[in-house]
Write an enzyme that holds these catalytic residues in place. Sequence first.
Site, PDB file in Angstrom:
ATOM      1  N   HIS A  61       0.825  -1.206   0.000  1.00 34.08           N
ATOM      2  CA  HIS A  61       0.000   0.000   0.000  1.00 34.08           C
ATOM      3  C   HIS A  61       0.864   1.262   0.000  1.00 34.08           C
ATOM      4  O   HIS A  61       2.048   1.237   0.357  1.00 34.08           O
ATOM      5  CB  HIS A  61      -0.909   0.013   1.228  1.00 34.08           C
ATOM      6  CG  HIS A  61      -0.160   0.063   2.532  1.00 34.08           C
ATOM      7  ND1 HIS A  61       0.349   1.230   3.061  1.00 34.08           N
ATOM      8  CD2 HIS A  61       0.182  -0.919   3.401  1.00 34.08           C
ATOM      9  CE1 HIS A  61       0.964   0.975   4.194  1.00 34.08           C
ATOM     10  NE2 HIS A  61       0.883  -0.329   4.431  1.00 34.08           N
ATOM     11  N   GLU A  94      -2.724  -7.259   7.495  1.00 33.67           N
ATOM     12  CA  GLU A  94      -1.514  -7.044   8.277  1.00 33.67           C
ATOM     13  C   GLU A  94      -1.429  -8.029   9.443  1.00 33.67           C
ATOM     14  O   GLU A  94      -2.434  -8.593   9.880  1.00 33.67           O
ATOM     15  CB  GLU A  94      -1.498  -5.599   8.798  1.00 33.67           C
ATOM     16  CG  GLU A  94      -0.277  -5.205   9.607  1.00 33.67           C
ATOM     17  CD  GLU A  94       1.019  -5.299   8.821  1.00 33.67           C
ATOM     18  OE1 GLU A  94       1.470  -6.435   8.563  1.00 33.67           O
ATOM     19  OE2 GLU A  94       1.583  -4.237   8.477  1.00 33.67           O
TER      20      GLU A  94
END
Length: 247
Positions: free
Chosen positions: A9, A87
């Site tokens: 990202h 994550e």
Amino acid sequence: MTTVLLVRHGLTALTGKLLLGWTPGVGLDERGLAQAKAVAGRLAKVPLDAVVSSPLDRCAQTAAEIAAVGPDGAARPAVALDDRIGECHYGDWTGQELATLAKDPLWKVVQAHPSAVTFPGPQGEALRDTQARGVAAVRDWNARLGPDATWLLCSHGDVIRAIVTDALGMHLDMYHRVNVDPCSLTVIRYTETRPFVLRVNDLGGTVDDLLPKPKEAAAEDEAGTEAADGAASESVVGGGAGVFTPA
């Protein structure tokens, strides 16, 4: 051969300051949005059979930019969210300043022996489990999309590093040796016998080697592969000639 493009990202206002983990509502800042648009532009000509993202905002926004720009203006598949590439669950470390965490005795273990680490608190996850779910997601999507597919995974630095470490046949304790910057491109090609890591932490330049080959060249490659009895899964002794694109 299934080709997987892994993109981290883009930047957020808190990247590099806090350990975000699964902190909700943290999206891209202006820098991160610019990074996402830039990598989307780089990959615009590359056909993608799927765009798969971590469900966290910073990844979903990055993936949405990539999905919005396809070859010749064609629509890409809608972004699919997969929790398995989310994550690491950092438990009680989530949301804390990195400078503070660096003073915790566990920090040294994370650096030297990550395969032994389970993050503190009831929501804490072992890094080895983060790797296991990330690799499982890649393998599942490979099987679902088929051996001729090219697809993109948008995830987080630790998850991508863990997947790369697995593809390289390295122990998880060595994963800090792999660097994954925001909106960098990493490419892994999975064959029947082994993965080939084609790019790591690529931040610019041509991606012509990822484009579909003309029919004539593809037919020649297919014939050559059949003659070589599965050469697509073999590594070229001496390194091979690679891909040359005239200026």
